[in-house]
Design an enzyme around this catalytic site. Structure first.
Site, PDB file in Angstrom:
ATOM      1  N   HIS A  56       0.680  -1.324  -0.057  1.00  0.00           N
ATOM      2  CA  HIS A  56      -0.100   0.165  -0.005  1.00  0.00           C
ATOM      3  C   HIS A  56       0.861   1.151   0.158  1.00  0.00           C
ATOM      4  O   HIS A  56       2.080   1.046  -0.028  1.00  0.00           O
ATOM      5  CB  HIS A  56      -0.941   0.158   1.254  1.00  0.00           C
ATOM      6  CG  HIS A  56      -0.599   0.129   2.715  1.00  0.00           C
ATOM      7  ND1 HIS A  56       0.352  -0.987   3.088  1.00  0.00           N
ATOM      8  CD2 HIS A  56      -0.762   0.927   3.517  1.00  0.00           C
ATOM      9  CE1 HIS A  56       0.596  -0.588   4.393  1.00  0.00           C
ATOM     10  NE2 HIS A  56       0.065   0.533   4.649  1.00  0.00           N
ATOM     11  N   HIS A  58       1.378   3.909   2.249  1.00  0.00           N
ATOM     12  CA  HIS A  58       1.697   4.366   3.319  1.00  0.00           C
ATOM     13  C   HIS A  58       3.375   4.615   2.908  1.00  0.00           C
ATOM     14  O   HIS A  58       4.059   3.751   2.774  1.00  0.00           O
ATOM     15  CB  HIS A  58       1.410   3.670   4.341  1.00  0.00           C
ATOM     16  CG  HIS A  58      -0.120   4.147   4.813  1.00  0.00           C
ATOM     17  ND1 HIS A  58      -0.996   3.457   5.818  1.00  0.00           N
ATOM     18  CD2 HIS A  58      -0.977   5.235   4.532  1.00  0.00           C
ATOM     19  CE1 HIS A  58      -2.014   3.984   5.872  1.00  0.00           C
ATOM     20  NE2 HIS A  58      -2.179   5.068   5.053  1.00  0.00           N
ATOM     21  N   ASP A  60       5.676   4.408   5.116  1.00  0.00           N
ATOM     22  CA  ASP A  60       6.565   3.253   6.084  1.00  0.00           C
ATOM     23  C   ASP A  60       6.421   2.081   5.149  1.00  0.00           C
ATOM     24  O   ASP A  60       6.906   0.909   5.970  1.00  0.00           O
ATOM     25  CB  ASP A  60       6.260   2.980   7.356  1.00  0.00           C
ATOM     26  CG  ASP A  60       4.568   2.453   7.704  1.00  0.00           C
ATOM     27  OD1 ASP A  60       3.475   2.925   7.016  1.00  0.00           O
ATOM     28  OD2 ASP A  60       4.206   1.697   8.482  1.00  0.00           O
ATOM     29  N   HIS A  61       5.822   2.052   3.921  1.00  0.00           N
ATOM     30  CA  HIS A  61       5.613   0.788   3.183  1.00  0.00           C
ATOM     31  C   HIS A  61       6.350   1.199   1.499  1.00  0.00           C
ATOM     32  O   HIS A  61       6.950   0.233   0.844  1.00  0.00           O
ATOM     33  CB  HIS A  61       4.409   0.376   2.936  1.00  0.00           C
ATOM     34  CG  HIS A  61       3.769   0.074   4.364  1.00  0.00           C
ATOM     35  ND1 HIS A  61       3.865  -1.441   4.739  1.00  0.00           N
ATOM     36  CD2 HIS A  61       3.305   0.669   5.292  1.00  0.00           C
ATOM     37  CE1 HIS A  61       3.368  -1.556   5.898  1.00  0.00           C
ATOM     38  NE2 HIS A  61       2.834  -0.281   6.365  1.00  0.00           N
ATOM     39  N   HIS A 113      -7.568  -0.683   5.144  1.00  0.00           N
ATOM     40  CA  HIS A 113      -6.512   0.030   5.822  1.00  0.00           C
ATOM     41  C   HIS A 113      -6.366   1.155   5.046  1.00  0.00           C
ATOM     42  O   HIS A 113      -6.518   2.336   5.439  1.00  0.00           O
ATOM     43  CB  HIS A 113      -5.207  -0.768   6.011  1.00  0.00           C
ATOM     44  CG  HIS A 113      -4.023  -0.105   6.705  1.00  0.00           C
ATOM     45  ND1 HIS A 113      -4.223   0.613   8.064  1.00  0.00           N
ATOM     46  CD2 HIS A 113      -2.957   0.379   6.115  1.00  0.00           C
ATOM     47  CE1 HIS A 113      -2.947   1.144   8.232  1.00  0.00           C
ATOM     48  NE2 HIS A 113      -2.209   0.982   7.178  1.00  0.00           N
ATOM     49  N   ASP A 132      -0.360  -4.019   6.191  1.00  0.00           N
ATOM     50  CA  ASP A 132      -1.103  -3.848   7.323  1.00  0.00           C
ATOM     51  C   ASP A 132      -2.553  -4.110   7.355  1.00  0.00           C
ATOM     52  O   ASP A 132      -3.407  -3.346   7.956  1.00  0.00           O
ATOM     53  CB  ASP A 132      -1.107  -2.174   7.492  1.00  0.00           C
ATOM     54  CG  ASP A 132       0.357  -1.587   7.796  1.00  0.00           C
ATOM     55  OD1 ASP A 132       1.207  -2.525   8.023  1.00  0.00           O
ATOM     56  OD2 ASP A 132       0.549  -0.354   7.631  1.00  0.00           O
ATOM     57  N   HIS A 170       3.916  -4.781  10.921  1.00  0.00           N
ATOM     58  CA  HIS A 170       4.319  -4.242  12.195  1.00  0.00           C
ATOM     59  C   HIS A 170       4.360  -5.237  13.432  1.00  0.00           C
ATOM     60  O   HIS A 170       3.827  -6.186  13.356  1.00  0.00           O
ATOM     61  CB  HIS A 170       3.255  -3.394  12.418  1.00  0.00           C
ATOM     62  CG  HIS A 170       3.388  -1.997  11.752  1.00  0.00           C
ATOM     63  ND1 HIS A 170       4.158  -0.940  11.937  1.00  0.00           N
ATOM     64  CD2 HIS A 170       2.716  -2.120  10.488  1.00  0.00           C
ATOM     65  CE1 HIS A 170       4.231  -0.087  10.820  1.00  0.00           C
ATOM     66  NE2 HIS A 170       3.014  -0.697   9.921  1.00  0.00           N
TER      67      HIS A 170
HETATM   68 FE    FE Z   1       2.527   0.447   8.444  1.00  0.00          FE
HETATM   69 ZN    ZN Z   2      -0.136   1.555   6.592  1.00  0.00          ZN
END
Ligand code: FE
Ligand code: ZN
Length: 249
Positions: A56, A58, A60-61, A113, A132, A170
């Site tokens: 996805h 985001h 942090d991805h 998400h 996530d 995570h």
């Molecule tokens: Fe994440």
């Molecule tokens: Zn995420």
């Protein structure tokens, strides 16, 4: 096994995953939480990156996509939403598949998400990278999608074979366990929660998990059992998700 998975901590609570198709030696990273950390792991392993698979958009991805591509020439595959922050070389959606050497990853739509979130399933090796969407004893927050959408995504993952190894993005399991214990007094959950707290005290990862373990103890997958008065399973899920969002554990 035909696919080797190397897991390592990234950022504050993400996991990085480098995977290698043993038949061809081709290497992919699942998401790009931290380009420098991923490059350091590649160097340590002596692996060369061929492919970036995003779950996805985001940061942090997908935040390390451009730096990793610049450093390695890897091509980037992901859901269309990733182009909000970086270009893709190939856009994939539900029903598509991606080859890494001889390893086939089927793309499963797991929106909720984020709207376009996807998971990568290697049905031969019984491995799924779920980003996530599904966490050990938890699930992702609904930043963009609806409870109905997330429930349908989680239900699709729950239908994968019980022995599927599930790599979540995570390390949230201890706090997920504290919430789970507040809504469910099942003995299997209590036993698992104790094992999780002990593992975290020892500094050990609680990821990966399995579909069987999540079906048995994850309060989000068990929502219809925990909220029997809810009109639909998705409504039961929505109630558990709302309880988690306001949980002060
Ligand atoms: Fe994440
Ligand atoms: Zn995420």
């Amino acid at each position: 096994m035909a696919l080797t998975v190397h897991q390592f901590p990234c950022l504050s609570d993400n996991y990085g995953f480098l995977v290698r198709d043993e038949a061809s030696g081709q290497v992919a990273t699942i998401d790009t939480p931290d380009a420098d950390a991923i490059l350091a792991q590649l160097e340590r392993l002596g692996w060369k990156l061929d492919l970036i698979l995003n779950t996805h958009w985001h940061p942090d991805h997908a935040g390390g996509n451009e730096a990793l591509k610049a450093a390695t020439g890897a091509s980037i595959v992901g859901p269309a939403e990733v182009t909000r922050i970086a270009p893709l070389d190939r856009t994939v959606a539900d029903g598509d598949h991606v080859m890494l050497g001889q390893t086939r990853f089927d793309v499963i739509d797991t929106g909720g998400h984020t709207l376009g979130h996807i998971a990568y399933h290697d049905a031969t090796d019984h491995i799924a990278f779920v980003g996530d969407t599904l966490f050990a004893l938890g699930c992702g927050r609904l930043f963009e999608g609806t409870a109905e959408q997330m429930w349908s995504s989680l239900s699709r993952l729950a239908k994968l074979p019980d022995d599927t190894t599930v790599y979540c993005a995570h390390e949230y399991t201890a706090s997920n366990a504290r919430f789970a214990l507040s809504v469910d007094d099942d003995p299997a959950l209590k036993g698992r929660a104790e094992a999780v707290f002990a593992a975290r005290e020892r500094g050990e990862a609680t990821v990966p998990t399995t579909i069987a373990a999540e079906k048995a103890t994850n309060p989000f997958l068990r929502a219809p059992l925990l909220r029997p008065s809810a009109v639909t399973p998705a409504q039961a899920f929505a109630e558990i998700r709302a309880a988690k969002d306001s949980f002060k554990g």
